[in-house]
Design a protein around this motif. Structure first.
Motif, PDB file in Angstrom:
ATOM      1  N   LEU A  59       0.827  -1.081  -0.036  1.00 35.51           N
ATOM      2  CA  LEU A  59      -0.067   0.050   0.160  1.00 35.51           C
ATOM      3  C   LEU A  59       0.975   1.263  -0.216  1.00 35.51           C
ATOM      4  CD1 LEU A  59      -2.506  -0.917   2.607  1.00 35.51           C
ATOM      5  CD2 LEU A  59      -2.986  -1.146   0.249  1.00 35.51           C
ATOM      6  N   CYS A  60       2.082   1.280  -0.033  1.00 39.45           N
ATOM      7  CA  CYS A  60       3.062   2.373   0.373  1.00 39.45           C
ATOM      8  C   CYS A  60       3.764   2.729  -0.812  1.00 39.45           C
ATOM      9  CB  CYS A  60       3.809   1.931   1.713  1.00 39.45           C
ATOM     10  SG  CYS A  60       2.617   1.783   3.171  1.00 39.45           S
ATOM     11  N   THR A  61       4.235   3.718  -0.558  1.00 38.68           N
ATOM     12  CA  THR A  61       5.112   4.595  -1.708  1.00 38.68           C
ATOM     13  C   THR A  61       6.722   4.656  -1.403  1.00 38.68           C
ATOM     14  OG1 THR A  61       3.176   6.090  -2.064  1.00 38.68           O
ATOM     15  CG2 THR A  61       5.122   6.622  -2.932  1.00 38.68           C
ATOM     16  N   ALA A  62       7.496   4.272  -2.233  1.00 38.86           N
ATOM     17  CA  ALA A  62       8.826   4.603  -2.391  1.00 38.86           C
ATOM     18  C   ALA A  62       9.006   5.661  -3.294  1.00 38.86           C
ATOM     19  CB  ALA A  62       9.577   3.409  -2.648  1.00 38.86           C
ATOM     20  N   LEU A  63       9.345   6.847  -2.694  1.00 36.99           N
ATOM     21  CA  LEU A  63       8.995   8.008  -3.510  1.00 36.99           C
ATOM     22  C   LEU A  63      10.029   8.094  -4.694  1.00 36.99           C
ATOM     23  CD1 LEU A  63       9.377  10.643  -0.435  1.00 36.99           C
ATOM     24  CD2 LEU A  63       7.471  10.259  -1.793  1.00 36.99           C
ATOM     25  N   GLY A  64       9.556   8.350  -5.700  1.00 36.19           N
ATOM     26  CA  GLY A  64      10.235   8.148  -7.084  1.00 36.19           C
ATOM     27  C   GLY A  64      10.434   6.947  -7.556  1.00 36.19           C
ATOM     28  N   HIS A  65       9.565   5.980  -7.201  1.00 34.21           N
ATOM     29  CA  HIS A  65       9.297   4.429  -7.800  1.00 34.21           C
ATOM     30  C   HIS A  65       7.902   4.191  -7.928  1.00 34.21           C
ATOM     31  CE1 HIS A  65      13.614   3.825  -6.969  1.00 34.21           C
ATOM     32  NE2 HIS A  65      13.336   4.474  -5.898  1.00 34.21           N
ATOM     33  N   GLY A  66       7.514   3.683  -9.501  1.00 36.34           N
ATOM     34  CA  GLY A  66       6.251   3.246  -9.546  1.00 36.34           C
ATOM     35  C   GLY A  66       5.666   2.188  -8.763  1.00 36.34           C
ATOM     36  N   ARG A  67       6.566   1.478  -8.231  1.00 37.13           N
ATOM     37  CA  ARG A  67       6.141   0.131  -7.814  1.00 37.13           C
ATOM     38  C   ARG A  67       5.615   0.378  -6.292  1.00 37.13           C
ATOM     39  NH1 ARG A  67      10.351  -4.527  -6.334  1.00 37.13           N
ATOM     40  NH2 ARG A  67       9.207  -5.792  -4.821  1.00 37.13           N
ATOM     41  N   PRO A  68       4.335   0.061  -5.823  1.00 36.60           N
ATOM     42  CA  PRO A  68       4.112   0.181  -4.421  1.00 36.60           C
ATOM     43  C   PRO A  68       4.542  -1.049  -3.499  1.00 36.60           C
ATOM     44  CG  PRO A  68       2.195  -0.563  -5.815  1.00 36.60           C
ATOM     45  CD  PRO A  68       3.214  -0.238  -6.702  1.00 36.60           C
ATOM     46  N   LEU A  69       4.939  -0.631  -2.640  1.00 38.36           N
ATOM     47  CA  LEU A  69       5.623  -1.733  -1.691  1.00 38.36           C
ATOM     48  C   LEU A  69       4.840  -1.670  -0.308  1.00 38.36           C
ATOM     49  CD1 LEU A  69       9.266  -0.403  -2.183  1.00 38.36           C
ATOM     50  CD2 LEU A  69       8.270  -2.017  -3.240  1.00 38.36           C
ATOM     51  N   THR A  70       5.259  -2.846   0.379  1.00 40.37           N
ATOM     52  CA  THR A  70       4.965  -3.000   1.621  1.00 40.37           C
ATOM     53  C   THR A  70       5.371  -1.846   2.753  1.00 40.37           C
ATOM     54  OG1 THR A  70       6.918  -4.282   2.759  1.00 40.37           O
ATOM     55  CG2 THR A  70       4.989  -5.297   1.553  1.00 40.37           C
ATOM     56  N   ALA A  71       4.829  -1.726   3.882  1.00 40.85           N
ATOM     57  CA  ALA A  71       5.211  -0.539   4.671  1.00 40.85           C
ATOM     58  C   ALA A  71       6.694  -0.681   5.215  1.00 40.85           C
ATOM     59  CB  ALA A  71       4.156  -0.406   5.900  1.00 40.85           C
ATOM     60  N   TYR A  72       6.757  -1.947   5.433  1.00 43.79           N
ATOM     61  CA  TYR A  72       8.477  -1.948   5.749  1.00 43.79           C
ATOM     62  C   TYR A  72       9.502  -1.855   4.672  1.00 43.79           C
ATOM     63  CZ  TYR A  72       5.890  -4.527   9.526  1.00 43.79           C
ATOM     64  OH  TYR A  72       4.971  -4.837  10.325  1.00 43.79           O
TER      65      TYR A  72
END
Length: 461
Positions: free
Chosen positions: A68-81
């Motif tokens: 559900l979470c964002t790695a800023l500058g990356h298209g792929r949503p990631l887990t919170a961790y």
């Protein structure tokens, strides 16, 4: 209960837990809100600036699936961790992030990624984001004052080990955990804290991951505590506690951690770096730039001697032969001689000064080789970061320059315009066009009043 244990409610983590649970956004001082906003902006810019680096690609390769979470500058949503790990690693990766001069610790690269991940995971809004950043940064700065220099002396990185506890407190505040749950989160985080400074040996990348690792560790600790997992309330002062493990050379003094907590905020004194390298080198770069501005030519310089604080020597000056010829661009960031030399020639020390080409530049290396140090017993480190050089020239003249404090710190802060310009430059360095860079800057400025963080998805590029 053993007779030598503190009474219920009196352990240090319990007192912190009560404060964490009681913080209200409406009571935050304006300067704390401003600093939290600048931390968010600075970290966002750094995350995007580092998004195409090989160590970020390697970190992303270790991430599992999507979330559900964002790695800023990356298209792929990631887990919170995973998002906390990636964002924290990117924010700290080039050593261009904020610092607290009394520590030193880097709060933003730990706290902002942890709180962003928690708020996205839990569908929380701007007030939760603000509270978490403010609480986490305050806690991290105060934890750094308990045993100054002793964590480094023991071979650990303060940002890494203190960051896990501070991130746990930050996420606890964002999630609205009870005092007991926040106490448990701190206790759990004490067992997840880690990070040795052996990266100094050959300039490898482990320091880069320390902030991200601390962010995801603190996030996990808070979520486990919310679920009912117990942690030791004596995590900080216990016989086998945190400071005993990570700072054994010094008896911890919890007075600066607890006194005035909630009334006298210290996190507004966080410094924002003008240069992309180790914190304590920054005043020395200003001295070197000042020497060049006086019209001195590199060929005229016979030698340069710098007065330094003893606590900085083993990280930024020794082994001096290695510091004169750093083996990697990352190692160069922790070489005061190299940073001074490249600053002398270029008038700056940004991303472009720490490259393979620059660490092999014969002119830079020749000047760096002329720079040495002597320990000044009166140096104020770590309370104040100062710079000094005495340059002996071929004609016999000696030119002495002093920088009495870190530019960008509490004594000479960067202006809001300078911080916004830094962030925009970093967004652009990461490959974003002006429109996207400016949109990201606006989001950072307005985030604390947003009902949710849904707009973050626009930064998945």
């Amino acid at each position: 209960m053993s007779a030598d244990l503190p009474k219920a409610g009196q352990a240090v983590a319990e007192r912190l837990g009560a404060w964490i649970a009681g913080v209200a956004v409406r009571t935050l001082p304006d300067e704390a809100v401003y600093t939290a906003r600048m931390l968010l902006l600075d970290v966002a810019g750094l995350c995007v600036a580092g998004r195409r680096e090989d160590y970020i690609a390697a970190t992303l390769a270790a991430a599992d699936g999507t979330g559900l979470c964002t790695a800023l500058g990356h298209g792929r949503p990631l887990t919170a961790y995973d998002s906390a790990l990636v964002n924290g690693t990117a924010a700290h990766g080039e050593d261009y992030d904020d610092t607290f001069e009394g520590g030193p610790v880097h709060s933003g690269a730990v706290i902002v990624p942890a709180v962003l991940a928690a708020c996205e995971r839990e569908h929380l809004g701007g007030e939760a984001l603000l509270k978490g950043i403010a609480v986490g940064a305050e806690l991290m700065c105060r934890l750094a004052l308990v045993a100054p220099k002793a964590i480094h002396t023991a071979g650990f990185h303060p940002t890494a080990v203190l960051g896990a506890l501070a991130a746990a407190g930050a996420v606890s505040a964002s999630l609205g955990l009870t005092a007991d749950q926040a106490t448990a989160a701190l206790g759990i985080a004490g067992s997840t804290a880690s990070g040795i400074i052996e990266y100094l040996a050959e300039g490898t990348s482990t320091k880069r991951m320390h902030a991200g690792w601390a962010a995801q560790s603190g996030l996990r600790a808070a979520l486990m505590a919310r679920g009912g997992f117990a942690g030791p309330r004596t995590v900080l002062e216990g016989v086998h506690g945190f400071y005993k493990a990570f700072a054994p050379s010094r008896t911890p003094d919890f007075t600066p951690l607890l006194d005035g907590l909630g009334q006298d905020w210290v996190m507004p004194s966080i410094a924002f770096k003008p240069y992309a390298c180790g914190t304590m080198t920054q005043p020395f770069i200003d001295c070197a730039i000042g020497l060049a501005k006086r019209g001195v030519q590199a060929g005229e310089i016979v030698s340069i001697t710098c007065n330094v604080g003893e606590g900085t020597v083993h990280r930024l000056w020794e082994d001096l032969a290695v510091k004169h010829r750093p083996p990697t661009p990352y190692a160069a960031k922790f070489s005061t001689p190299f940073c001074m030399a490249v600053g002398f020639f270029d008038g700056r020390a940004g991303f472009g000064q720490f490259t393979e080409a620059r660490i092999h530049d014969p002119d830079v290396l020749a000047l760096a080789a002329k720079i040495a140090y002597r320990i000044d017993p009166a140096d104020e480190y770590p309370k104040n970061f100062t710079g000094h050089l005495a340059a002996t020239l071929a004609d016999g003249r000696v030119i002495e320059i002093r920088q009495p404090h870190m530019r960008g710190g509490a004594r000479e802060p960067l202006s809001p315009a300078e911080l916004e310009a830094k962030a925009l430059d970093n967004f652009r360095y990461g490959g974003w066009d002006d429109a996207l860079a400016e949109a990201a800057g606006r989001w950072c400025r307005d985030a604390f009043s947003a009902p949710d963080l849904a707009a973050l998805t626009a930064l998945r590029r």
